[in-house]
Scaffold this motif. Sequence first.
Motif: not given
Length: 586
Positions: A125-131, A136-139, A157-160
């Motif tokens: 349930r914690h699965s995720n797709l992250i760009l 190494d900043r989350v878009l 978004p914006g977080k490391g």
Amino acid sequence: MAFDGITISALVSEVKKKVLGGRIDKIYQPESDEIVMNIRSLGNMYKLVLSANPSHPRLFFTSKQHANPQNPPLFCMVLRKHLQSGKIVDVIQPSLERIVNIYVESMNEMGDYSVKKLVLEIMGRHSNLILVDEDDRVLDCVKHITHDKSSVREVLPGKGYELPPSQHKRDIRDLSYEDFCLLVEDNRDRKLQQLIYTNYTGIAPQTADEVCYRAKVDSSAVVSQVDREAIDRLYTALDALRVFTEGENYAPELAYDQYGKILDFAPYEMTRFKGLEIKNFDTMSELIEFYYAHKDFVYRMNQKTQDLKHLINSNIERCVRKKEIQQRTMKEIENRDTYQLYGELLTANIYSIQKGMTSVTVPNYYSENMEEVTIPLDSELTPSENAQKYFKKYNKEKRTFAAMQEQIAANDEELEYLESVLTSVETCQDEQDIKDIREELRNEGYIKHIKQQKGMKSNKKSAPMHFVSSDGFDIYVGKNNKQNDELTLHFAKASDIWLHTKNIPGSHVIIVTEGKPVPDSTLTQAATLAAYYSKGQNSALVPVDYTEKRNVKKPGGAKPGLVIYTTNKTAYITPTEEAVKAIKQL
């Protein structure tokens, strides 16, 4: 069934072989937590699915078409902006973790090439797709994880970008005999299976069980209870798994039990299931798509029909409560005829009764035995007024009884209708089926009408299910009440055979006879479909009525899907998924 690190390593190996160096042609987001990338590589077009579904997270290649929303979600737009036309330069699974990093080289707004990272975290349930960008900043990500949701790790978004918390497990690819022996000494109170899967990354309990089986040791045995020879065999089997993983010579297979149910799948030979039915696949993607196709469909349908089920169940509960009240009311007025008798007897004996009496005992002239009846009286009323009081009470309860009969019939019909709609929701095959049921409930007043924008109305209708029997007869199965009425009242000819579960909500089934006699085998197959696509799907010996369509009528004003019929016969069927699959394959 475990989507563990070993399984993911097989999929990553497949992805690298097929699309490394390929270019991303199109990106779609058919579901809120799933994306599909069309990738051109070595003259071929591949569709790579990345899913962060909380129940079935996975990645695999598919050949199926996906229905996409008219307006792409924001995450899809972000992916298109940064990754479309980009080149896949690497695909990495760090330390056999359930994480896949896809590195894509593309041109940024300044015309410079940069490498972005698309991360698929497969963690239930914690699965995720992250760009993630080159710094190494989350878009952006499919699921925004705020501090309120997780105090350990924010994903916004914006977080490391940070890796999920480490479980401090060892990588099996760094396996050594000395380290394994130290591990054994530190875990002497654990079971052998636990020793493996709690200490090595990427190994699920099922894989650990397979390692124990190959080592010829009892997976449930405690470490301290086995000898050195058994520990050595366990190490040898674990090392063989390491060599197999590094060699990438995967052999995907799926095992069935004796009842045809899937037991497990793996990218290697599951020796512990020798003697059972095994299905082999050329690629891990084919296995994953085969295994999850039905599970994912059920999950998606449940998600999309959750509000419908809640609405229908709420109305069913309302009808059930109303029925309880009606039954109590009928119980309260079941002695109404007694009040009429009291009134008649008081009138017949009116001159022998005095005002102020609290009761009177008189013979019952309406009984053959002329037994005496004691009638309670109101001492403040005259004998005539007491008689009129009982007549009024009788007439009131008589009217209540007549009204209750009508209300009970209407409530029972509504309850039967709602249960049939709920059964239809359970058998939805696609989005159009759900839309049809919503429209039906809207027409029946259960859903508020919403004024549609001009040009938005769709005349598209879903089709009933179609099967062909072993004798070549066409069989049609309605998926909702709208289709049931259409099949029974407009499509079927008078000589066609109509089937429906007896007193159980379910689909109308039609056998198209074309005037020919219907063999028992076709009747059995049609009855199996009627039982399977009903509320009795999981029951044994489900009664299925069948008759010619000429004997089926719809009462005036009846709700959709409700009919009456005569001159029927009944078959008793135990429906199974395997039987329905066999009919589908005819």
